[in-house]
Structures are given as C-alpha cells and as structure tokens.
Motif scaffolding. Sequence first.
Motif, PDB file in Angstrom:
ATOM      1  N   ASP A 171       0.835  -1.194   0.000  1.00 37.68           N
ATOM      2  CA  ASP A 171       0.000   0.000   0.000  1.00 37.68           C
ATOM      3  C   ASP A 171       0.876   1.254   0.000  1.00 37.68           C
ATOM      4  OD1 ASP A 171      -2.061  -1.780   0.141  1.00 37.68           O
ATOM      5  OD2 ASP A 171      -2.497  -1.425   2.269  1.00 37.68           O
ATOM      6  N   THR A 172       0.596   2.160  -0.935  1.00 39.64           N
ATOM      7  CA  THR A 172       1.304   3.439  -1.139  1.00 39.64           C
ATOM      8  C   THR A 172       2.801   3.245  -1.427  1.00 39.64           C
ATOM      9  OG1 THR A 172       1.787   3.869   1.204  1.00 39.64           O
ATOM     10  CG2 THR A 172      -0.345   4.639   0.370  1.00 39.64           C
ATOM     11  N   THR A 173       3.199   2.049  -1.816  1.00 41.08           N
ATOM     12  CA  THR A 173       4.589   1.807  -2.198  1.00 41.08           C
ATOM     13  C   THR A 173       4.871   2.425  -3.565  1.00 41.08           C
ATOM     14  OG1 THR A 173       4.706  -0.231  -0.926  1.00 41.08           O
ATOM     15  CG2 THR A 173       6.282   0.000  -2.710  1.00 41.08           C
ATOM     16  N   ARG A 174       6.087   2.943  -3.748  1.00 41.10           N
ATOM     17  CA  ARG A 174       6.482   3.560  -5.023  1.00 41.10           C
ATOM     18  C   ARG A 174       7.524   2.694  -5.716  1.00 41.10           C
ATOM     19  NH1 ARG A 174       8.467   9.259  -3.234  1.00 41.10           N
ATOM     20  NH2 ARG A 174       8.721   8.178  -1.244  1.00 41.10           N
ATOM     21  N   PHE A 175       7.167   2.202  -6.902  1.00 45.30           N
ATOM     22  CA  PHE A 175       8.089   1.415  -7.711  1.00 45.30           C
ATOM     23  C   PHE A 175       8.776   2.348  -8.695  1.00 45.30           C
ATOM     24  CE2 PHE A 175       5.063  -1.597  -6.112  1.00 45.30           C
ATOM     25  CZ  PHE A 175       5.804  -2.736  -5.872  1.00 45.30           C
ATOM     26  N   ASN A 176       9.803   3.046  -8.250  1.00 45.19           N
ATOM     27  CA  ASN A 176      10.475   4.002  -9.125  1.00 45.19           C
ATOM     28  C   ASN A 176      11.200   3.304 -10.274  1.00 45.19           C
ATOM     29  OD1 ASN A 176       9.559   6.080  -7.552  1.00 45.19           O
ATOM     30  ND2 ASN A 176      11.457   6.309  -6.400  1.00 45.19           N
TER      31      ASN A 176
ATOM     32  N   GLY B 134      -3.188   2.483  -3.286  1.00 44.41           N
ATOM     33  CA  GLY B 134      -2.409   3.706  -3.331  1.00 44.41           C
ATOM     34  C   GLY B 134      -0.999   3.535  -3.848  1.00 44.41           C
ATOM     35  N   ALA B 135      -0.626   2.349  -4.341  1.00 48.88           N
ATOM     36  CA  ALA B 135       0.722   2.121  -4.849  1.00 48.88           C
ATOM     37  C   ALA B 135       0.938   2.863  -6.165  1.00 48.88           C
ATOM     38  CB  ALA B 135       0.975   0.633  -5.037  1.00 48.88           C
ATOM     39  N   VAL B 136       2.201   3.230  -6.434  1.00 45.43           N
ATOM     40  CA  VAL B 136       2.545   3.962  -7.656  1.00 45.43           C
ATOM     41  C   VAL B 136       3.472   3.076  -8.483  1.00 45.43           C
ATOM     42  CG1 VAL B 136       3.618   6.021  -8.608  1.00 45.43           C
ATOM     43  CG2 VAL B 136       2.342   6.158  -6.449  1.00 45.43           C
ATOM     44  N   ALA B 137       3.065   2.799  -9.738  1.00 48.41           N
ATOM     45  CA  ALA B 137       3.793   1.843 -10.566  1.00 48.41           C
ATOM     46  C   ALA B 137       5.162   2.371 -10.979  1.00 48.41           C
ATOM     47  CB  ALA B 137       2.973   1.482 -11.802  1.00 48.41           C
ATOM     48  N   GLY B 138       5.245   3.613 -11.480  1.00 49.75           N
ATOM     49  CA  GLY B 138       6.517   4.137 -11.962  1.00 49.75           C
ATOM     50  C   GLY B 138       7.095   3.250 -13.042  1.00 49.75           C
ATOM     51  N   ALA B 139       8.413   3.111 -13.044  1.00 47.69           N
ATOM     52  CA  ALA B 139       9.077   2.255 -14.028  1.00 47.69           C
ATOM     53  C   ALA B 139       9.387   0.881 -13.452  1.00 47.69           C
ATOM     54  CB  ALA B 139      10.366   2.924 -14.502  1.00 47.69           C
ATOM     55  N   GLY B 140       8.941   0.612 -12.239  1.00 50.58           N
ATOM     56  CA  GLY B 140       9.216  -0.663 -11.602  1.00 50.58           C
ATOM     57  C   GLY B 140       8.275  -1.757 -12.049  1.00 50.58           C
ATOM     58  N   GLN B 141       8.545  -2.976 -11.599  1.00 44.73           N
ATOM     59  CA  GLN B 141       7.743  -4.126 -11.999  1.00 44.73           C
ATOM     60  C   GLN B 141       7.608  -5.115 -10.853  1.00 44.73           C
ATOM     61  OE1 GLN B 141       9.928  -5.770 -15.260  1.00 44.73           O
ATOM     62  NE2 GLN B 141       8.876  -4.534 -16.804  1.00 44.73           N
ATOM     63  N   ILE B 142       6.561  -5.920 -10.936  1.00 42.83           N
ATOM     64  CA  ILE B 142       6.418  -7.108 -10.099  1.00 42.83           C
ATOM     65  C   ILE B 142       6.450  -8.292 -11.050  1.00 42.83           C
ATOM     66  CG2 ILE B 142       4.952  -8.382  -8.507  1.00 42.83           C
ATOM     67  CD1 ILE B 142       3.746  -5.750  -7.621  1.00 42.83           C
ATOM     68  N   LEU B 143       7.463  -9.149 -10.896  1.00 39.97           N
ATOM     69  CA  LEU B 143       7.649 -10.263 -11.817  1.00 39.97           C
ATOM     70  C   LEU B 143       6.975 -11.515 -11.292  1.00 39.97           C
ATOM     71  CD1 LEU B 143      11.422  -9.831 -12.763  1.00 39.97           C
ATOM     72  CD2 LEU B 143       9.404  -8.908 -13.911  1.00 39.97           C
TER      73      LEU B 143
ATOM     74  N   GLY C 268      -7.096  -3.568  -3.961  1.00 42.00           N
ATOM     75  CA  GLY C 268      -6.806  -2.177  -3.641  1.00 42.00           C
ATOM     76  C   GLY C 268      -6.413  -1.289  -4.794  1.00 42.00           C
ATOM     77  N   HIS C 269      -6.373  -1.797  -6.056  1.00 43.77           N
ATOM     78  CA  HIS C 269      -5.954  -0.952  -7.176  1.00 43.77           C
ATOM     79  C   HIS C 269      -6.815  -1.235  -8.398  1.00 43.77           C
ATOM     80  CE1 HIS C 269      -3.315   1.156 -10.001  1.00 43.77           C
ATOM     81  NE2 HIS C 269      -2.708   1.683  -8.932  1.00 43.77           N
ATOM     82  N   ASP C 270      -7.156  -0.160  -9.133  1.00 42.76           N
ATOM     83  CA  ASP C 270      -8.024  -0.308 -10.301  1.00 42.76           C
ATOM     84  C   ASP C 270      -7.309  -0.978 -11.468  1.00 42.76           C
ATOM     85  OD1 ASP C 270     -10.053   0.931  -8.928  1.00 42.76           O
ATOM     86  OD2 ASP C 270      -9.573   2.939  -9.695  1.00 42.76           O
ATOM     87  N   ARG C 271      -6.004  -0.739 -11.625  1.00 47.43           N
ATOM     88  CA  ARG C 271      -5.254  -1.309 -12.744  1.00 47.43           C
ATOM     89  C   ARG C 271      -4.034  -2.074 -12.208  1.00 47.43           C
ATOM     90  NH1 ARG C 271      -5.734  -0.155 -17.821  1.00 47.43           N
ATOM     91  NH2 ARG C 271      -3.456  -0.261 -18.097  1.00 47.43           N
ATOM     92  N   PRO C 272      -4.245  -3.224 -11.589  1.00 50.96           N
ATOM     93  CA  PRO C 272      -3.110  -3.974 -11.039  1.00 50.96           C
ATOM     94  C   PRO C 272      -2.135  -4.437 -12.106  1.00 50.96           C
ATOM     95  CG  PRO C 272      -5.097  -5.300 -10.999  1.00 50.96           C
ATOM     96  CD  PRO C 272      -5.523  -3.912 -11.354  1.00 50.96           C
ATOM     97  N   ALA C 273      -2.623  -4.619 -13.367  1.00 59.10           N
ATOM     98  CA  ALA C 273      -1.731  -5.097 -14.421  1.00 59.10           C
ATOM     99  C   ALA C 273      -0.616  -4.113 -14.722  1.00 59.10           C
ATOM    100  CB  ALA C 273      -2.531  -5.378 -15.689  1.00 59.10           C
ATOM    101  N   ASP C 274      -0.770  -2.841 -14.349  1.00 61.07           N
ATOM    102  CA  ASP C 274       0.280  -1.849 -14.586  1.00 61.07           C
ATOM    103  C   ASP C 274       1.568  -2.186 -13.833  1.00 61.07           C
ATOM    104  OD1 ASP C 274      -1.480  -0.512 -16.162  1.00 61.07           O
ATOM    105  OD2 ASP C 274      -1.916   1.084 -14.710  1.00 61.07           O
TER     106      ASP C 274
END
Length: 444
Positions: free
Chosen positions: A362-367, A387-396, A409-415
């Motif tokens: 939650d509210t984590t920033r993937f810079n 509240g997480a921010v995708a940025g240029a990061g990824q979850i593999l 908790g997020h509308d576009r988890p695929a991002d």
Amino acid sequence: MRRSIPSAWRKVTNAISRYPLVWILLLTVLVIIAIWPFPSLLIHGERLTEADRLKAVADTRSGVIATLTALAGAGGLTYTIATFRLGIADRLIQRFENAAKQLGNANETIRLSGLLAMAQLADESSHQRQACIDVICAHARLSSSQESSETSRAAALRVIIDHLQADARVSWSGSDFDLSNIVVVDADFSGLVLSGGSLSFDYAKFAVTSQDRTPWRKETVSFAGTTFDGTDVTFRAATFGSECHVKFDDAVFADGRVCFDHAQFEAGEVSFHQARFEPGCAVTFKHATIRDQAELVFTNADITGPGLSFVSTDFAENRSGAGNVTFEQAKFHGRIRFDNAIVDRVIDLRKVDWQDATLSLDTTRFNSGRLDLRDATGTGATISLAGAVAGAGQILLSEESAQLFRTTGHDRPADFFGQESWLPTAQSMPQATFNGEAVQPPTR
C-alpha cells in the motif's frame, strides 16, 4: 550509591546525632520513671498489707527492669545491624569509586582491572547492579573513540555477553544496556536468551576500523541462535558498513521489539538466514535505507506477519550489482508489510512459500526496482496495492505464480506486472486474474 537504611530509622539517627545530650537526658528520665514511680502506680488502689505491697512493687520493678534490659539489647542489636549495613554501603561506595577511577586510567592493564572490579561489584550487589552496568557500558562507548584501545571495548562487551549467557554464574538478564554510538568490530552475542530490560545499539557503527585487519577477512558480529523474548533491542539509526557481516541466522524473534528504524545499510551483509519471526515480536525497518552494496538476506526464514515490517523503507538503487535483498525460499504467513516503501532495486522473493499470506504494498512507489515473485508456492496469496505507484518498476510473476496471487486495492493492477508474468505470444498467453477479473499484460 544509595544507602539502604529505612527512612524512619534515618530520621531518628539524624536527630540523635544532632542533639545527643538532650536525647541522653530524656532517656535517663524515662528509665528513672519506669523503675521508681511506675511500679507503685501499677498497684495503686489494691487492698494489700504493707509487706504484700512492698513485695508487689519489688516484683513489678524487677519485671520492668527485665523488659527495659531486653529492649536495650534489641535496640543495641538494631543499631549494630544498621551500623554494619552502613559500613557495607560505605565499602561498596569506596569499591565503586576505586573501580571507576581505574577505568579512567591511561594504562590498559589498570583499565581491565577496573572493569573486572566493577563487574564483581555488580555480581555482589543486586541493588547497585544497574549503576555498575551503566559505567561498564559508558566505558565501552568511550573506548569507541580513535584514541582509545579496541581491547578495552572488546573486554567490556565480553563482560556483558558473559553475564547474559544462560549458564552465567550471576545473570544480568533484565537489566538495561546502553551501547549507543559504539563501534562494533567483532563480537559474539550468539545463543543468548534476551528477556526483559533493554539493549540499545542506537547510532552504533558496525564496521571494520582496525588498521591491521586482514583485507579479505569479513569481521563478524553474531546474534546467531539468539532468542529475543521481551527485551527491547534497538539499532535505531545504526550504520552497517563495509566488510562487516552481522548475523541473525537461526535467531528467534518471539516477543518484544527489535528496531532497525532509520538504520543505514551501507555495505557488507546482514543475514537472517533461517530466522523465525513471530507475530508477538515487532521487527521494524521503518525509514531504514538499504544502499547500493548492502546485502540483506532472509533466505529460508519463517516470517509471520506483522512480526516483520518494512514500512517506509528505502530500497535504494543497486548500481554496482554487488548488493542483494533476498527472501528466497522463505515462508510467509499473515500480512508482510512493505507499505510506503521506495523500491529502486531488485527484491528477490523467488520460491517463497505463501501460506494465507498478504504482501502489503500500500502506497509503495516502484520508481525503478522490481519485486521478483517467480516460482512461488502455497495457497491464499494476496498482493495489496492500495495507493501504490507503478513508476518504471515491476512485479515479476512466472506463469505458475500468476495463478497463485490475487490483488486488491488498485483499479489497474496489471500496470505493476512485467512481461515475464505471461508467455511471450498472445496465442499461448494464459488469462491472469486479478480481483476476479481477467486482465491483459501491460504494453511496453
């Protein structure tokens, strides 16, 4: 050092010492009254012959004298005991002062003698133990300066560790140890059971400072196998520096608090291999920074949330590729929190066994960093992205692990999910499901 004399007795002795003649006169008058007129008053009004009256007065006077003699003996014994205790207290004060003076001596041998004398005093006097421990800890802190000997610091730590062992002749467990601002080069806290009291390494530096160390040798500070069971242990704003290996391998975090808040992991390795984190012990890395070459290892750890927390932790960019943050083959239970963290490097969560566990982002920033969740196993795995921010990061995610997780908790988890979450071609691409809805992989 405080003298253990009852306050009422202290008031009496102070009054006697201030006005001795008045008290002696008063006591003499009371004794005369008790021996001469008091027995006659006791039998006043009795119908007795003169002979019987004189005999009754004599018998009563004999009883009063015997009672006064017993009271005088008891008073003398009490005064003797109080004087003896006062003498002991005076000797303890003298020993304390002598040991403290030795600790401040320029000669290293004399300092060591003072350290052992202070430890012996702590063993003998439970009432003054904390004061002695405070001086020993202060000696360890002062010995961390460049002008002082590393031998003095190591000896002070050794004395503390010996008294925290399970088989210690006299245990100091439950006391408070202030080792803040200390420089720790090589120390073995392994196998201890820390229960009660506090142990502070706030602003400490875990780094190699010895000028004659072997260049390739990593110095070790070990808490391996230690059980944290109610002691408040803090590494607040501590620095973990170059070539130092701090080991918490096989440690058990059962109860209490172990705090790494605002700590700086600059380089070297801090390992929690096969450690067990239970929900009753709060192990926190709030606002800690894991820098470029630092290694933070939780391989094969058993982690039950919310025992371990990385809220607001800064996982800084790894430019050199030398450092690593890994949870490979760990076991997760409950909620594991990375809320409000900054992810600029790879966090290795491969082959983690998820048992009804939630990875809270939650509210984590993937810079620019990545969370590698490939080859996950288990059941009931959830990723919270409120509240997480995708940025240029990824979850593999691998193909198998993509089917294991659900997100909330997020509308576009695929991002948040990289291409490795799916097969490379649309024809062979499986349907990944998030929040019960099928989603397509993000376009690049």
